[in-house]
Design an enzyme around this catalytic site. Structure first.
Site, short mmCIF file in Angstrom:
data_model
loop_
_atom_site.label_atom_id
_atom_site.label_comp_id
_atom_site.label_asym_id
_atom_site.label_seq_id
_atom_site.Cartn_x
_atom_site.Cartn_y
_atom_site.Cartn_z
N CYS A 109 0.82 -1.22 0.00
CA CYS A 109 0.00 0.00 0.00
C CYS A 109 0.86 1.27 0.00
O CYS A 109 1.51 1.54 -1.00
CB CYS A 109 -1.02 -0.04 1.13
SG CYS A 109 -2.41 1.05 0.78
N HIS A 149 -3.19 -5.39 1.48
CA HIS A 149 -2.52 -5.65 2.76
C HIS A 149 -2.54 -7.13 3.15
O HIS A 149 -3.33 -7.53 4.01
CB HIS A 149 -3.22 -4.88 3.88
CG HIS A 149 -3.05 -3.40 3.82
ND1 HIS A 149 -2.02 -2.74 4.44
CD2 HIS A 149 -3.78 -2.45 3.19
CE1 HIS A 149 -2.12 -1.44 4.22
NE2 HIS A 149 -3.18 -1.25 3.47
N GLU A 197 -0.67 -8.63 5.10
CA GLU A 197 -0.32 -8.77 6.53
C GLU A 197 -1.54 -8.65 7.43
O GLU A 197 -1.48 -8.98 8.60
CB GLU A 197 0.78 -7.75 6.91
CG GLU A 197 0.32 -6.31 7.13
CD GLU A 197 -0.01 -5.54 5.85
OE1 GLU A 197 0.03 -6.14 4.75
OE2 GLU A 197 -0.33 -4.35 5.96
N1 GLN Z 1 -3.59 6.37 1.04
C1 GLN Z 1 -2.36 6.13 1.71
C2 GLN Z 1 -1.22 6.89 1.05
O1 GLN Z 1 -1.38 7.47 0.06
C3 GLN Z 1 -2.01 4.65 1.72
C4 GLN Z 1 -2.95 3.89 2.63
C5 GLN Z 1 -2.40 2.61 3.17
O2 GLN Z 1 -1.18 2.38 3.21
N2 GLN Z 1 -3.28 1.77 3.66
O3 GLN Z 1 -0.14 6.87 1.55
#
Ligand code: GLN
Length: 200
Positions: free
Chosen positions: A80, A175, A177
């Site tokens: 992410c 994610h 994890e």
């Molecule tokens: N929207 C977040 C970002 O731009 C990422 C969100 C996440 O890691 N769950 O950093």
């Protein structure tokens, strides 16, 4: 010998990665400074907030050492926000944002592509290399756009790619994890074990 995996531990979903790595038999290091990178076989950059994470990486002078590690062939995986930080280009609402990154993968990350926090969702994913669906958890996730043929898409949803690998650099916008399914972590470790074999 157990593979030794570092997890950048400055902000975000650190403990879940550490726990999952521990569960599958890895030695783990919570990376907060340069010294913590010594002797690691792989590195994970977790989810969190990419704008905050990049500032902390800059403050703790971790950018160059991480780039050097990846350059030396050590597998690096961003989940992410971590995937955003590994991308060579970052956009939001299709506009380029003025946010530095590690630029380790020929990928454009489109931040917050799936709408607001309330739009976070779970979807069964078909992933290259796995023989049954994987529970994908998306939280304000980016979409990932490959920018070269080096960027291999391992999984897409209707909107676009969510899992890409560029050689030893892996980017997932979901994610793993946060699930109790360790198959992607195992895939990552397998990569490390194969990469360290003589003659590879
Ligand atoms: N929207 C977040 C970002 O731009 C990422 C969100 C996440 O890691 N769950 O950093």
């Amino acid at each position: 010998m157990k593979p030794r995996i570092g997890v950048i531990a400055l902000q975000g979903g650190v403990s879940e990665h550490l726990q999952m790595l521990h569960n599958i038999g890895c030695a783990t290091v919570a990376v907060r400074s340069l010294q913590d990178l010594d002797g690691i076989d792989g590195l994970i950059i977790p989810g969190g907030e990419s704008t905050v994470l990049i500032k902390l990486l800059l403050r703790w002078q971790l950018i160059t050492p991480i780039k050097e590690l990846a350059g030396s062939g050590i597998p690096v995986w961003g989940t992410c926000a971590g995937s955003i930080l590994l991308s060579s280009e970052i956009t939001e609402k299709s506009h380029k944002v003025n946010q530095p990154s590690l630029e380790l993968a020929a990928v454009r990350a489109e931040r917050n592509s799936f709408g607001r926090q309330s739009a976070s969702f779970q979807e069964e994913l078909t992933i290259k290399g796995l023989d049954s669906p994987f529970p994908g958890i998306f939280i304000r996730a980016p979409l990932l756009y490959p920018l070269s043929s080096e960027a291999e898409v391992l999984c897409s949803v209707d909107e676009g790619a969510v899992f890409i690998r560029c050689g030893n650099v892996w980017l997932s916008s979901f994610h793993p994890e946060l699930t109790d399914d360790a198959r992607i972590h195992r895939m990552f470790i397998k990569e490390i074990v194969i990469g360290s074999q003589p003659g590879h």
